[in-house]
Design a protein around this motif. Structure first.
Motif, short mmCIF file in Angstrom:
data_model
loop_
_atom_site.label_atom_id
_atom_site.label_comp_id
_atom_site.label_asym_id
_atom_site.label_seq_id
_atom_site.Cartn_x
_atom_site.Cartn_y
_atom_site.Cartn_z
N GLY A 178 43.44 40.60 40.47
CA GLY A 178 41.94 40.55 40.04
C GLY A 178 42.32 40.57 38.44
N LEU A 212 42.05 32.18 38.50
CA LEU A 212 42.74 33.23 38.86
C LEU A 212 43.39 33.09 40.37
CD1 LEU A 212 40.52 36.60 38.20
CD2 LEU A 212 42.51 35.96 37.03
N VAL A 223 37.40 41.05 40.57
CA VAL A 223 37.29 39.93 39.96
C VAL A 223 35.81 39.78 38.98
CG1 VAL A 223 37.08 37.45 39.79
CG2 VAL A 223 38.71 38.62 41.41
#
Length: 123
Positions: A8, A17, A119
């Protein structure tokens, strides 16, 4: 059972990501693996699932065509590739394990959980 999520971080909208989750204490190749996410003040919601063999997956409508779940049974790891990220994807992401593969699932239906990874998607 231990599930350790990582990957994250802070990313701008439109960015990508890749989350990872390493499992131990279970026979990884016999478990379906899940990703859930939880935003402040909200319930923990299903994101994606992959069956033990990797041959079947399912996604929440909100992430379909943007996120991809995959697994490496040799290394007891499940991944979540997240592309075209949006601010509304901001959440703590959790990996989870269960013997049963469910395309729609509530958090209380899944047996094993790891600690999450945050995140944050900025606009």
């Amino acid at each position: 059972v231990q599930l350790q999520a990582s990957g994250g971080g802070l990313v701008q909208a439109g960015g990508s990501l890749k989350l990872s989750c390493v499992a131990s204490g279970l026979t990884f190749s016999t478990y379906s693996m899940y990703w859930f996410r939880q935003s402040p003040g909200k319930e923990r919601d299903f994101v994606a699932v992959i069956v033990w063999s990797g041959t079947a997956t399912a996604y929440a409508d909100s992430v379909k065509d943007r996120f991809t779940i995959s697994r490496d049974n040799a290394n007891n790891t499940v991944y979540l590739q997240m592309n075209s990220l949006k601010p509304e994807d901001t959440a703590v992401y959790y990996c989870a394990a269960d013997h049963i593969f469910r395309r729609t699932v509530r958090a209380n239906e899944v047996n094993y959980w790891g600690k999450g990874t945050l995140v944050t998607v900025s606009s």
